[in-house]
Structures are given as structure tokens and as C-alpha cells.
Design an enzyme around this catalytic site. Sequence first.
Site, PDB file in Angstrom:
ATOM      1  N   ASP A  96       0.941  -1.089   0.059  1.00  0.00           N
ATOM      2  CA  ASP A  96      -0.054  -0.058  -0.049  1.00  0.00           C
ATOM      3  C   ASP A  96       0.951   1.151   0.036  1.00  0.00           C
ATOM      4  OD1 ASP A  96       0.823  -0.713   2.478  1.00  0.00           O
ATOM      5  OD2 ASP A  96      -0.645   0.412   3.539  1.00  0.00           O
ATOM      6  N   GLU A 162      -0.713  -2.230   5.189  1.00  0.00           N
ATOM      7  CA  GLU A 162       0.280  -2.027   6.288  1.00  0.00           C
ATOM      8  C   GLU A 162       0.090  -0.798   6.994  1.00  0.00           C
ATOM      9  OE1 GLU A 162       3.603  -1.235   8.512  1.00  0.00           O
ATOM     10  OE2 GLU A 162       3.391  -0.265   6.880  1.00  0.00           O
ATOM     11  N   GLU A 163      -0.109   0.217   6.238  1.00  0.00           N
ATOM     12  CA  GLU A 163      -0.201   1.397   6.880  1.00  0.00           C
ATOM     13  C   GLU A 163      -1.348   1.573   7.845  1.00  0.00           C
ATOM     14  OE1 GLU A 163       2.410   3.675   7.006  1.00  0.00           O
ATOM     15  OE2 GLU A 163       3.438   3.147   5.272  1.00  0.00           O
ATOM     16  N   HIS A 394       7.519   8.894   4.562  1.00  0.00           N
ATOM     17  CA  HIS A 394       6.456   9.487   4.854  1.00  0.00           C
ATOM     18  C   HIS A 394       6.455  10.936   4.336  1.00  0.00           C
ATOM     19  CE1 HIS A 394       4.089   6.145   7.203  1.00  0.00           C
ATOM     20  NE2 HIS A 394       5.235   5.648   6.581  1.00  0.00           N
TER      21      HIS A 394
END
Length: 422
Positions: A96, A162-163, A394
Site C-alpha cells: 500500500d 500495512e499503513e 512519509h
Amino acid sequence: MKTVFGFFLTLSLCLQAQNSIEQDIIEIEDKLIEWRHDFHQFPELSNREFKTAEKIAKHLESLGLEVETGIAKTGVVGILKGDNPGKVVALRADIDALPVTERNDLDFKSEVRTTFLNTETGVMHACGHDTHIAILMATAEVLSKHKDKINGTIKFIFQPAEEGPPPGEEGGAKLMIKEGVLENPKVDAIFGLHINSETPVGTIKYKTEGIMAAVERFVVNVKGKQTHGSQPWSGVDPVLISAKLIDGFQTIISRESYLIEAPAVITVGKITAGTRFNIIPESAELIGTVRTLDPDMRELIIKRMDEMAHDIASAYGGEAVIDWQNNTVVTYNDPDLTAQVLPSLHKAAGEENVQLMKATTGGEDFSYFQEKVPGVYFFLGGMTPGETEVFPHHTPDFKIDDSGLLLGVKAFTQITLDYLNQ
């Protein structure tokens, strides 16, 4: 003489096999980079990785693997059975992307836009999951050509979310486990890697036991009393209360947490309140994260934040309640398995390029796999050597050097063959 001849013949065949695998790894680099660029240019958010999953499944099917799709909504699993019986090893990649608008000037820059939590934003592989997908796809292709050298079975796990799944949805490693990804056949050990923008290309970093933090997501709902901005005395200001809460929470870290035992972090990442410049609103919302590596510190921080939210809000005439969501537990590298894997990493990268690291306050839901089976997670260098300006994960400027990806394939391949063929 026959014994000596047999020894050298076996050694010669082993070297030929190793050279064949190494050549296949070298030859797949162009495809590896092409895949990575494609996934980077067309990223998809958690639980929405539909086209990503289609591309992965199509590739695995082309290799002749047993392929299952739709696990944990958009997850894909490929199973490769070796020619000889043995254990079952799993390799995992997350797939993702993030709600981040890319600023890099790349030919394969993401231009994807979406609305996330009522906010228009870009979508970007700002944590390197695009590289993880490509590395695992390449590893699957290399190993599929050498079934005769595999004693056992390999599960290639491509994991969504996963996030973290969108609010109100399940997802990620927990849901994959719930839906049986570690069963049929039952996994004996699992391995994962993460690219790192601040680690030079050609380097692998590892740590035994706790390597990444437990992660909590919190939402603070602050209730005040709405009034005109010109007369605050006739209302209760939830924005002011929010500011006091943020300030107070940081004293838990700076004045109450035993930081020489382990690091800890409290971060408020989003604040929502109000509609106009001259209205004190009725409510405010704070969203953030807590990162801990020690269970006792985790309990203390959560307890004190709950107490502080209630007491500070009450002192200013309002109310505040925290809603908690556990995102991950500590990413824990099994000590025995780590010791077993270390020589494989040395073979892949060279002993001088495999470095022991300290724990990080980043979090990983790979940790849920490690709760069920022994696992090892390590970091792969993605920074151009000599780079003077490095951007963290990020962020809109996050970038990875493509030349670092091939070592990921080498490491996964070496670990897998060594583990299964011991």
C-alpha cells in the site's frame, strides 16, 4: 579416490548451481526496476490496492505458482513447491501507498489524486512499498527457476494495508492471519525487509529481539461550548484545551518516561476544529500516535494520557476522552533465527556491509506475523552513497536509489535457500 572424486564433483555442481542463481539475479535487475517504477507511478491506498494486486497475481501466475487472491481484501499469496520435501518459509512484502503528494521530479512521479478522510491529497509510495513489491516479485521469479534446489515450500505474501486500514475497516497482517495466510501449508519461519532512505545502498542493518516499536493510534475528542469569537468568556474553548493537552502529553515523555530504558514518542499528527475565524467551536479532535519499545512504559503512557486528558479538559471547563487503537506490537526478531540468518546476509551483502543497529520508533504490522511464527525483519539501504540531502519516509520528497534493490533480491534468495536446505 572415488570418495575424493565424489566430493569435488558435488562441490563443482554446488558452485555451478550458485553461479546460475547469481546470474539469474543479475539478469532480472532491469525488470525489477521497471516494476518498481510502475508501482511508484500508480500507487493505491490501504485496502484499495486493486490494480496493484492484479499485476502481482498476473506475474506469479506466469511463473507457474499456486496463486490466491482477495486475502484480507486485496492481498495476494503465491506458493512455490520445491522438488524435495522440507519446511515452509514465508517472504512478505507490503503493497500500500500513503496519502502524500509527491514533490520529486521523476519520470515515474505519482500524479494520482484522491480524497482521504475528507481531504483532497496526492497518493505516493512515500515509504518504499513499491520497492518491496518489486523485490519480492523478482525473488519469486528467480526461485521459480530453481525448484530442483529447493527442499520445501515458499510462500510469497503480498500484504495490503500495512499503513493501517481506513477507519471502520479491518486489514493488514492481522486480517491476513485471521484468514489463514500462515496455514495450509503451515509456515515455519517468515522473513521481511524494509528499504531505508537514510541507509546507503549496499548496506543491510539488523537487530536481534525488538527492532521496531509498538504503535498505538489515539483520537482525543474534546468538548467545549460554542460562542462568538469576540466573547470567549461566554463559552468553553476546545482549541485552547487541545493546545494544553498537546503540551501536557509531551511532559509525559520528557518528565515521566524512563528513557534510559527505551525510547518513547507521543505525536499529534492531525488537529480538526472550527469553521470560521470568529467562532469558538463546540468541539475539537486530535489524532496521533504513541510509540514504545517497553511494555511497562506503554502502560504508563496510556494511563497518564487518559488521566491528563480528563483533568486538563475539566480544569478549563470542558471534557476530553481518548479512543485507543493498537496498530502494532513490537517487531521482535527471534534471537535463534536471527543468528541462523546472519551468515546468509553476510553472503548476500558482504560481512562488512551487514551492520548491527539500534531499535527504531517506527512501527510495522509484520510484528503480528512474528507473534505466530519465528521471524526476522531487516533494513535495506536505499540512499545514494555520498548523498548530502536525505528525506525521511512519509514525506513528499522521499526517494530511493534503484541500484539498492538488487541486494534485496539477493538477501531474500540467500536466506530462503539456506533456511530450507540446511
